[in-house]
Design an enzyme around this catalytic site. Sequence first.
Site, PDB file in Angstrom:
ATOM      1  N   ARG A  41    -113.845 -32.286   2.809  1.00  0.00           N
ATOM      2  CA  ARG A  41    -114.206 -33.633   2.339  1.00  0.00           C
ATOM      3  C   ARG A  41    -112.954 -34.503   2.448  1.00  0.00           C
ATOM      4  NH1 ARG A  41    -114.182 -36.058  -2.775  1.00  0.00           N
ATOM      5  NH2 ARG A  41    -115.747 -37.715  -3.021  1.00  0.00           N
ATOM      6  N   SER A 110    -126.892 -34.442  -0.988  1.00  0.00           N
ATOM      7  CA  SER A 110    -126.649 -34.643  -2.425  1.00  0.00           C
ATOM      8  C   SER A 110    -127.885 -35.242  -3.076  1.00  0.00           C
ATOM      9  CB  SER A 110    -125.521 -35.653  -2.645  1.00  0.00           C
ATOM     10  OG  SER A 110    -124.448 -35.345  -1.830  1.00  0.00           O
ATOM     11  N   LYS A 139    -114.102 -38.014  -8.543  1.00  0.00           N
ATOM     12  CA  LYS A 139    -114.840 -39.023  -7.786  1.00  0.00           C
ATOM     13  C   LYS A 139    -115.407 -40.053  -8.757  1.00  0.00           C
ATOM     14  CE  LYS A 139    -119.163 -39.406  -5.361  1.00  0.00           C
ATOM     15  NZ  LYS A 139    -119.941 -39.046  -4.210  1.00  0.00           N
TER      16      LYS A 139
HETATM   17  C1  LIG Z   1    -122.105 -29.668  -2.352  1.00  0.00           C
HETATM   18  C2  LIG Z   1    -121.935 -31.123  -2.503  1.00  0.00           C
HETATM   19  N1  LIG Z   1    -122.773 -31.810  -3.270  1.00  0.00           N
HETATM   20  C3  LIG Z   1    -122.628 -33.127  -3.410  1.00  0.00           C
HETATM   21  C4  LIG Z   1    -121.626 -33.808  -2.758  1.00  0.00           C
HETATM   22  C5  LIG Z   1    -121.476 -35.279  -2.863  1.00  0.00           C
HETATM   23  O1  LIG Z   1    -121.752 -35.847  -1.602  1.00  0.00           O
HETATM   24  P1  LIG Z   1    -121.934 -37.439  -1.410  1.00  0.00           P
HETATM   25  O2  LIG Z   1    -122.997 -37.889  -2.336  1.00  0.00           O
HETATM   26  O3  LIG Z   1    -122.122 -37.660   0.025  1.00  0.00           O
HETATM   27  O4  LIG Z   1    -120.591 -38.002  -1.877  1.00  0.00           O
HETATM   28  P2  LIG Z   1    -119.199 -37.786  -1.174  1.00  0.00           P
HETATM   29  O5  LIG Z   1    -118.827 -36.349  -1.240  1.00  0.00           O
HETATM   30  O6  LIG Z   1    -119.356 -38.225   0.235  1.00  0.00           O
HETATM   31  O7  LIG Z   1    -118.266 -38.619  -1.977  1.00  0.00           O
HETATM   32  C6  LIG Z   1    -120.779 -33.057  -1.949  1.00  0.00           C
HETATM   33  N2  LIG Z   1    -119.781 -33.624  -1.263  1.00  0.00           N
HETATM   34  N3  LIG Z   1    -120.935 -31.723  -1.821  1.00  0.00           N
HETATM   35  C1  LIG Z   2    -117.801 -34.705  -4.472  1.00  0.00           C
HETATM   36  C2  LIG Z   2    -118.518 -34.865  -5.731  1.00  0.00           C
HETATM   37  N1  LIG Z   2    -119.782 -35.301  -5.740  1.00  0.00           N
HETATM   38  C3  LIG Z   2    -120.291 -35.398  -6.963  1.00  0.00           C
HETATM   39  S1  LIG Z   2    -119.186 -34.965  -8.131  1.00  0.00           S
HETATM   40  C4  LIG Z   2    -118.021 -34.633  -6.973  1.00  0.00           C
HETATM   41  C5  LIG Z   2    -116.663 -34.185  -7.289  1.00  0.00           C
HETATM   42  C6  LIG Z   2    -116.609 -32.941  -8.123  1.00  0.00           C
HETATM   43  O1  LIG Z   2    -115.288 -32.610  -8.349  1.00  0.00           O
HETATM   44  P1  LIG Z   2    -114.817 -31.684  -9.535  1.00  0.00           P
HETATM   45  O2  LIG Z   2    -115.291 -30.306  -9.216  1.00  0.00           O
HETATM   46  O3  LIG Z   2    -113.334 -31.777  -9.512  1.00  0.00           O
HETATM   47  O4  LIG Z   2    -115.382 -32.256 -10.790  1.00  0.00           O
END
Ligand SMILES: Cc1ncc(COP(=O)(O)OP(=O)(O)O)c(N)n1
Ligand SMILES: Cc1ncsc1CCOP(=O)(O)O
Length: 524
Positions: A41, A110, A139
């Site tokens: 990511r 997601s 995030k």
């Molecule tokens: C496994 C997993 N779940 C949810 C997310 C979040 O994805 P998204 O809504 O596209 O947000 P960003 O990651 O792009 O900020 C994820 N990355 N992985």
């Molecule tokens: C990428 C993403 N999408 C929803 S929450 C999140 C971040 C989760 O990070 P953490 O495991 O540090 O709480």
Amino acid sequence: MDPIDFSLYLVTDRGLLPQGKSYLESLEQALLGGVTVVQIREKKTDTAEFLEIALQSKALCDRYKVPLIINDRIDIALAVNARGVHLGQSDMPIDVARKLLPKGFLIGISCNTLDEVRRARESQADYVGLASVWDTQTKKLTNVPIGVRGLGVMLEALDGSEVRAVAIGGIKSTNLIRLMHGSVSATNHGLDGVAVVSDIVASHDPKGAAQMLKSIFIACKKSTLSFDGEPRLSREEIIDKAVTIMDGVRSLNPLVHQMTNVVVSNQSANITLAVGASPIMATAPEEMADLAELSDSLLVNIGTLRADSMQGMLKGGYSANAGRKPVVLDPVGVGASEFRKASVKELLDIWQPTVIKGNAGELAALAGSIEVAAKGVDSTGGFKDPVSFVRQLARKERCIVALTGETDYISDGKRVLLLKNGDPLLGKITGSGCMLGSCISSYCAAANTLANEDHREGKLTRGGDFLSATVGAVLTLTIASEFAATREDVHGIGTFLPALIDEVAALQPETIVRLAKVEEAADS
Ligand SMILES: Cc1ncc(COP(=O)(O)OP(=O)(O)O)c(N)n1
Ligand SMILES: Cc1ncsc1CCOP(=O)(O)O
């Protein structure tokens, strides 16, 4: 192609690496710790740099035979021959992505709402990332967190499909047990994995962090889905067990930590002494960890809830779960205000109760049902079908539920017992429900101590018979009330209360066996 093991899904974030640790070093340690899927990511990186990172990550993941997924970017996923791509709700639609990608390429999406999960299922996503469970520093969230208890309905929407589900957002080794227990749907559908960023990436010891998360996940996966399998006791055996637990309270003298309301504090402490346990009434968050070590169970009663007492309750339940001590929740007057409703939701998103007890109005409010109204802390009616209600609630909350009233209904999500003892004076004094909470906590404490020590990780108690414990507590208080009400020195509610406390202390196990009015509802 081999099916993917989603158990521990690492999502990378180079911005969170601790000083002095390189990205590839951290990733390799996480892989050594047992991460089963990796998602790259990169939110602020240009294409060339993203591609370079993805190529390096792919080479490393290949060495550990761990599949690689790319966040958002189909082009990069294709360029590095990744196993899949993870899309957000505002990224490319799944059907379009499917056309661009080779057969067998994994697509995850997601989902923050039930509708999004349903659409993901229709679009034949391979997996969903249920986001975000809790608040996170990693995030900036655009939606409110789902909460542990919001996950179950989403998982249920995937029943009978091939779509796998991981949860993400705020997941740490310290809250993973709660997540695993609380997220399982009423249909017994659990998570296929947990996706974690900061708990691994920001750690100086990513291998240890991953090992810890994985061992908890595996232990919980085994224990949370074993809804069936325990021997089914007959009605008589339950009553026998209940009185064995009653004796256990008297001989073990368990320490029962109670966070209760100011109206009933004294009588709750006294009824605890009367059943043979020791009360400790304490609310300060600072002492919760110590008290969870010391005490044998916890009662959380929200009768006079305040914002500052919430902190103690959050920490108290959490510490009791961690120490494998039973937790009894008495959601007094939960329907009376938005503050109470939101607070109970918050508590149940952080810790797992062993027993929830309440009257019809309280349990209706807790379940989000409008079938029964309440006036303050009292119910103004009952359920049309209390048996189904209590069974469903126990299934949903994955704990014992005791619905109190003229008949008390107790369920573990499979069976429902109807208890018909008790004098009407019990309902006339203030705090009889709260005293019952103290009795249930005392009996659960003994049941937990009497349980064969179970060293398996991933359990929130030692696995005592909490159904029989709850039955025993209800029978003790209600049968004692029948003796107290007929005493010559009892003339009304003022004299009834001390007589009740005395009768509880004097009650003999054989009297319970002789007088118990316990029936069992037919299975649904
Ligand atoms: C496994 C997993 N779940 C949810 C997310 C979040 O994805 P998204 O809504 O596209 O947000 P960003 O990651 O792009 O900020 C994820 N990355 N992985
Ligand atoms: C990428 C993403 N999408 C929803 S929450 C999140 C971040 C989760 O990070 P953490 O495991 O540090 O709480």
